[in-house]
Design a protein around this motif. Structure first.
Motif, short mmCIF file in Angstrom:
data_model
loop_
_atom_site.label_atom_id
_atom_site.label_comp_id
_atom_site.label_asym_id
_atom_site.label_seq_id
_atom_site.Cartn_x
_atom_site.Cartn_y
_atom_site.Cartn_z
N VAL A 257 0.98 -1.23 0.12
CA VAL A 257 -0.15 -0.11 0.06
C VAL A 257 0.94 1.21 0.18
CG1 VAL A 257 -1.87 -1.08 0.98
CG2 VAL A 257 -0.15 0.03 2.50
N ARG A 258 1.92 1.19 -0.71
CA ARG A 258 3.09 2.29 -0.71
C ARG A 258 2.40 3.61 -1.13
NH1 ARG A 258 8.51 1.51 -0.89
NH2 ARG A 258 9.55 3.14 -1.63
N GLY A 259 1.61 3.51 -2.25
CA GLY A 259 1.15 4.70 -2.78
C GLY A 259 0.16 5.47 -1.81
N ARG A 260 -0.79 4.80 -1.02
CA ARG A 260 -1.89 5.14 -0.16
C ARG A 260 -0.78 5.71 0.95
NH1 ARG A 260 -6.21 1.86 3.12
NH2 ARG A 260 -6.78 3.57 4.50
N ALA A 261 0.04 4.96 1.24
CA ALA A 261 0.77 5.40 2.80
C ALA A 261 1.38 6.65 2.68
CB ALA A 261 1.71 4.44 3.11
N MET A 262 2.16 7.01 1.52
CA MET A 262 2.47 8.21 1.04
C MET A 262 1.63 9.40 1.04
SD MET A 262 5.32 6.58 -1.58
CE MET A 262 6.07 8.22 -2.48
N ALA A 263 0.54 9.00 0.46
CA ALA A 263 -0.46 10.00 0.21
C ALA A 263 -1.19 10.64 1.53
CB ALA A 263 -1.34 9.69 -0.79
N GLU A 264 -1.19 9.55 2.64
CA GLU A 264 -2.22 9.79 3.81
C GLU A 264 -1.40 10.28 4.98
OE1 GLU A 264 -4.86 6.56 4.25
OE2 GLU A 264 -5.65 7.04 2.14
N ALA A 265 0.21 9.92 5.08
CA ALA A 265 0.99 10.26 6.19
C ALA A 265 0.74 11.46 6.63
CB ALA A 265 2.29 9.78 6.23
N ASP A 266 0.78 11.92 7.93
CA ASP A 266 0.71 13.24 8.24
C ASP A 266 2.29 13.86 8.69
OD1 ASP A 266 1.02 12.08 10.79
OD2 ASP A 266 -0.69 13.35 11.70
N LEU A 267 3.10 12.65 8.89
CA LEU A 267 4.52 12.81 9.30
C LEU A 267 5.40 11.75 8.21
CD1 LEU A 267 7.03 14.27 10.74
CD2 LEU A 267 6.74 12.59 12.55
N VAL A 268 6.40 12.09 7.83
CA VAL A 268 7.01 11.36 6.79
C VAL A 268 8.54 11.33 7.38
CG1 VAL A 268 8.14 10.93 4.59
CG2 VAL A 268 5.83 11.67 4.60
N VAL A 269 9.29 10.25 7.74
CA VAL A 269 10.48 10.24 8.23
C VAL A 269 11.20 9.63 7.31
CG1 VAL A 269 11.83 9.62 10.29
CG2 VAL A 269 9.71 10.13 10.86
N THR A 270 12.28 10.29 6.76
CA THR A 270 13.34 9.59 5.76
C THR A 270 14.45 9.25 6.65
OG1 THR A 270 14.05 11.75 5.05
CG2 THR A 270 12.47 11.03 4.06
N LEU A 271 14.95 8.11 6.22
CA LEU A 271 16.14 7.79 7.01
C LEU A 271 17.45 7.35 5.98
CD1 LEU A 271 14.72 4.70 9.09
CD2 LEU A 271 15.08 7.23 9.92
N GLY A 272 18.34 8.52 5.68
CA GLY A 272 19.40 8.34 4.72
C GLY A 272 18.74 8.14 3.63
N ARG A 273 17.86 8.86 3.29
CA ARG A 273 17.13 8.58 1.75
C ARG A 273 17.03 9.89 1.15
NH1 ARG A 273 15.77 7.57 -2.63
NH2 ARG A 273 14.21 5.46 -3.29
N ARG A 274 17.59 10.01 -0.08
CA ARG A 274 17.25 11.04 -0.98
C ARG A 274 15.85 11.04 -1.37
NH1 ARG A 274 21.51 11.29 -5.66
NH2 ARG A 274 20.89 13.41 -5.88
N LEU A 275 15.36 12.28 -1.54
CA LEU A 275 13.94 12.45 -2.09
C LEU A 275 14.07 12.53 -3.56
CD1 LEU A 275 12.01 14.88 0.59
CD2 LEU A 275 11.78 12.23 0.12
N ASP A 276 14.40 11.61 -4.20
CA ASP A 276 14.64 11.64 -5.72
C ASP A 276 13.47 11.39 -6.37
OD1 ASP A 276 14.28 8.85 -5.26
OD2 ASP A 276 16.44 8.27 -5.48
N PHE A 277 13.51 10.92 -7.88
CA PHE A 277 12.59 10.55 -8.45
C PHE A 277 11.42 9.45 -8.25
CE2 PHE A 277 15.26 7.49 -10.34
CZ PHE A 277 14.63 6.58 -10.70
N GLN A 278 12.18 8.62 -7.50
CA GLN A 278 11.39 7.32 -6.93
C GLN A 278 10.46 7.68 -5.68
OE1 GLN A 278 14.72 5.03 -6.03
NE2 GLN A 278 14.65 3.86 -7.67
N LEU A 279 10.74 8.85 -5.13
CA LEU A 279 9.87 9.47 -4.00
C LEU A 279 9.11 10.69 -4.48
CD1 LEU A 279 11.97 8.63 -0.91
CD2 LEU A 279 9.73 7.29 -1.69
#
Length: 571
Positions: A257-279
């Motif tokens: 449910v990747r797409g839904r989780a990204m669209a509905e989260a109110d806090l996104v925590v990235t761990l050593g991850r670029r916000l590139d085209f994949q995100l």
């Protein structure tokens, strides 16, 4: 000190760093060092193309978490490696690339294989060093190792150093070796600021729908990530950089449910991850417009690139998460209904996917679905397996369907051809566990000669070639968008099983889906092995259906691009 050469000194320094294996291809400009590292007890894995050497070092670094080394000769030896160095750079893999260059007396005279090597690799490495004096050898080599491990910028990645051939044969004197010269360099660990940890903890307490997205740092911080997910009541999404570190046994792991989780989260925590085209570059067109971002990393590209974090905590993932848990950072009012629904939806979709992977789903030509191949590979895997995905079309099927085990793929550069060298390196790194690569027939062609390397080195990997006789994403695109004018997309009649047998590997061709399971078992028993599986070219992969082939202007995939265009049109 017994008399030694610069080459022997470099070899001893690599041994002190813990380097057990070097990947490379011999050549005159590096021959003194090639000989010295072998005599020092380092295993030299000789390849058929320099790009494969760097690919193998890349895979080894990712699986081990340690520095890995590739050695290539001057001129075309280095230029052959450039694509693979670029892939390691985008993937932030700690690879040390060592090369030779023309002897110093011939510099600037048009010497053999004398080109501007440093300038070629400077944009795709963390550091470039060219050593010309023996008393600089250890300090410059140490600096380059440190840069690969992240000391220079906070970001790990390939670092490059070269030596003129005549220097490699010079005799070293006592004054050339500092007292602490042979002490190993450790990976950079950055302690977070207490003030930023406190701000991050407040952000977590004020949130109710938390999604954590893991980058490459999760591979070395899996225990801390698991503990944090439980404490924060957070959901987790992985990426190719860290897939397999967190698995299905973690309740918050919800890849289906990747797409839904990204669209509905109110806090996104990235761990050593670029916000590139994949995100989706962190765009409000992909994530909730009201979502806040907590970015944790050691470099700017992990902390603030493309989208600033509401809180940015510079620090190693393990250290930051430990500090957050010590601060009792958990949501004051978690949305438990949402969490329950997301986990239930993930389970339902996962069950449907597993069922889909069991169906041959023959097309009008009687060819099996690529999904069926992925399902059959899943049956081979254990908890200790490494699986590699390489290709355009098949990568999309594999990324969705493969089990959550340690995983490597083409990465954000989309670098086709990694499959054979990645899996060969993985089999050398983990000789007692099943290693399987799922490779498109087009991608296989880039590095198929490395099957010879796997045979010579006894790397017991299984290479499953999904053979649809073409570059299928581009073929579908030419059919659908260019009126069926198919140009340069067909690869008919190739027998990859026969190629494998010519190298001394086990090789089989499978056309009947009922024969696939037994063929894969025989391959595993007789590895290294190639299983050439004839698959449907009519099947359209998830990436193709998402619009990836069209290369949209603002986002990589069609739906995100449409949302982004709409967002800009209203501003």
């Amino acid at each position: 000190m017994p008399e030694m050469t610069v080459s022997q000194l470099i070899a001893d320094r690599l041994v002190s760093q813990g380097v057990r294996r070097i990947f490379g291809l011999c050549g005159g400009h590096i021959q003194p060092l090639w000989d010295a590292v072998a005599r020092a007890g380092i295993e030299v894995v000789d390849v058929r193309h320099e790009a494969a050497a760097v690919y193998m070092a890349h895979a080894t670094a990712d699986l081990s978490g340690d520095l890995s080394v590739a050695m290539v000769t001057a001129g075309p030896g280095l230029t052959n490696a450039v694509t693979a160095i670029s892939n390691a750079f985008v993937g932030r893999s700690p690879v040390l690339v060592i090369s030779g260059r023309a002897p110093r007396p011939q510099t600037g005279m048009g010497a053999m294989q004398d080109i501007a090597q440093a300038e070629i690799v400077r944009p795709i490495t963390r550091l470039v060093e060219q050593v010309s004096e023996r008393h600089h050898v250890i300090s410059r080599l140490d600096k380059t190792i440190a840069a690969a491990l992240g000391a220079a910028t906070g970001a790990t990645g390939p670092a490059y150093i070269d030596f003129p051939t005549d220097l490699l044969e010079e005799t070293v004197h006592d004054a050339d070796i500092p007292a602490v010269a042979m002490e190993p360099r450790a990976a950079v660990k950055i302690a977070p600021s207490p003030d930023l940890v406190a701000r991050a903890a407040e952000l977590i307490r004020a949130s109710s729908r938390i999604v954590v997205i893991g980058g490459r740092s999760v591979r070395t911080a899996a225990d801390e990530v698991r503990a944090f997910l439980e404490a924060a009541q957070a959901l987790y999404l992985d990426s190719g950089e860290s897939r397999g570190a967190i698995r299905d046994d973690v309740p918050g792991y919800v890849p289906a449910v990747r797409g839904r989780a990204m669209a509905e989260a109110d806090l996104v925590v990235t761990l050593g991850r670029r916000l590139d085209f994949q995100l989706g570059y962190g765009s409000p067109a992909v994530f909730s417009p009201n979502a806040r971002f907590l970015r944790i990393g050691t470099s700017f590209e992990e902390l603030g690139e493309t989208r600033r974090g509401d809180v940015e905590v510079q620090g190693s993932t393990a250290a930051v998460l430990t500090a957050l848990m010590q601060s009792e950072a958990s949501p004051a009012a978690p949305d438990t209904d949402w969490l329950t629904d997301m986990r239930k939806s993930n389970e339902e979709r996962s069950r449907k996917l597993v069922a889909k992977l069991q169906l041959p789903d023959l097309d009008s030509d009687g060819r099996m679905s690529p999904n069926f191949v992925v399902g059959a590979v899943n049956d081979l895997l254990t908890d200790r397996s490494v699986v590699v995905a390489d290709g355009g079309d098949i990568l999309s099927f594999a990324r969705v369907g493969l089990k959550s085990v340690d995983y490597l793929d083409c990465g954000a550069l989309g670098c086709l051809g990694v499959g054979v060298p990645f899996a060969t390196a993985a089999a050398l790194e983990r000789p007692d566990e099943p290693v399987v690569a799922v490779i498109g027939d087009g991608s296989f062609g880039f590095t198929a000669m490395e099957i010879d390397t796997a045979v010579r080195r006894g790397a017991r990997a299984v290479f499953v070639v999904a053979n649809n006789e073409g570059w299928n994403i581009e073929r579908h695109d030419q059919v659908d968008r260019f009126d069926g004018n198919c140009v340069g997309v067909d690869l008919p009649g190739c027998r990859y099983d026969q190629l494998a047998r010519s190298f001394g590997a086990h090789g089989e061709r499978v056309e009947d889906p009922g024969e696939l399971a037994d063929a894969l078992k025989r391959a595993m028993d007789n590895a290294p092995a190639v299983v050439d599986v004839v698959v449907s070219r009519q099947a359209k992969s998830p990436d193709y259906l998402s619009g990836l082939a069209a290369v949209p202007p603002r986002q990589a995939v069609g739906p995100w691009n449409a949302a982004e265009m709409k967002r800009f049109a209203t501003q």
